[in-house]
Design a protein around this motif. Structure first.
Motif, short mmCIF file in Angstrom:
data_model
loop_
_atom_site.label_atom_id
_atom_site.label_comp_id
_atom_site.label_asym_id
_atom_site.label_seq_id
_atom_site.Cartn_x
_atom_site.Cartn_y
_atom_site.Cartn_z
N UNK A 186 0.54 -0.99 0.08
CA UNK A 186 0.28 0.63 0.03
C UNK A 186 0.71 1.59 -0.32
N UNK A 187 1.82 1.08 0.86
CA UNK A 187 2.43 2.82 0.76
C UNK A 187 3.23 3.20 -0.10
N UNK A 188 4.12 1.24 -1.01
CA UNK A 188 4.41 1.45 -2.02
C UNK A 188 3.88 2.27 -3.24
N UNK A 189 2.23 1.87 -3.56
CA UNK A 189 0.71 1.86 -4.35
C UNK A 189 1.51 3.96 -3.88
N UNK A 190 1.18 4.73 -2.93
CA UNK A 190 1.13 5.56 -2.43
C UNK A 190 2.34 6.15 -3.42
N UNK A 191 3.38 6.18 -2.42
CA UNK A 191 4.73 6.59 -2.96
C UNK A 191 4.60 6.88 -4.23
N UNK A 192 3.91 5.88 -5.40
CA UNK A 192 4.61 5.23 -6.43
C UNK A 192 3.22 6.83 -7.42
N UNK A 193 2.46 6.55 -6.76
CA UNK A 193 1.03 7.90 -7.20
C UNK A 193 1.55 9.21 -7.10
N UNK A 194 2.22 9.28 -6.23
CA UNK A 194 2.92 10.83 -5.33
C UNK A 194 3.80 11.49 -6.64
N UNK A 195 4.45 10.30 -7.38
CA UNK A 195 5.63 10.41 -8.26
C UNK A 195 5.09 10.79 -9.63
N UNK A 196 4.17 9.90 -9.69
CA UNK A 196 3.62 10.02 -10.68
C UNK A 196 2.87 11.64 -10.94
N UNK A 197 2.49 11.42 -9.69
CA UNK A 197 1.39 12.89 -9.92
C UNK A 197 2.35 14.99 -9.95
N UNK A 198 3.62 14.38 -9.40
CA UNK A 198 4.64 15.56 -9.57
C UNK A 198 5.02 15.51 -10.93
#
Length: 129
Positions: A96-108
């Motif tokens: 879950x945390x990995x997915x959150x970090x990936x979404x944040x990276x993609x969003x930035x």
């Protein structure tokens, strides 16, 4: 939790049941830290307990493999099941945390590239200088 409870055990339990309980406790504390707002700030992630506990567990496993005819105690089976459940919960939390970090990276990436343009510098993965 008290500081005493959060401390790393000073010795690795020799008893198999106590060892399983110690491993389960470490995983439980890691799972609880994952549920916090900033799990990496928790001292639980810095505990240097894994190698000695896993080495001791490997010795018990080797002993059991050498004596396959010896039936496992039902209480030990329950402890192993509890350990597996904690492992699965921590693994799920990490996903879950990995997915959150990936979404944040993609969003930035999108807004940065739209504002500043794509960089000419080659991309490096973390840890590759």
């Amino acid at each position: 939790m008290s500081a005493e409870h959060d401390a790393v055990p000073s010795r690795v339990p020799a008893d198999e049941a106590q060892l399983l309980a110690a491993l389960t406790d470490v995983l439980r504390r890691k799972r609880e830290a994952l549920l916090g707002d900033d799990p990496l700030r928790s001292p639980v992630w810095l505990e240097p307990i894994w190698p000695p506990l896993l080495d001791a567990l490997a010795q018990h496993a080797a002993r059991r493999r050498a004596q396959p005819q010896a039936a496992a105690d039902p209480a030990l089976r329950q402890q192993v099941q509890a350990l597996q459940q904690e492992y699965d919960a921590v693994f799920n939390g990490l996903q879950v945390w990995s997915g959150v970090v990936q979404r944040l990276l993609d969003a930035t990436r999108g807004p940065l590239h739209q504002t500043y343009g794509a960089t000419s510098a080659p991309r490096h993965s973390l840890g590759r200088g």
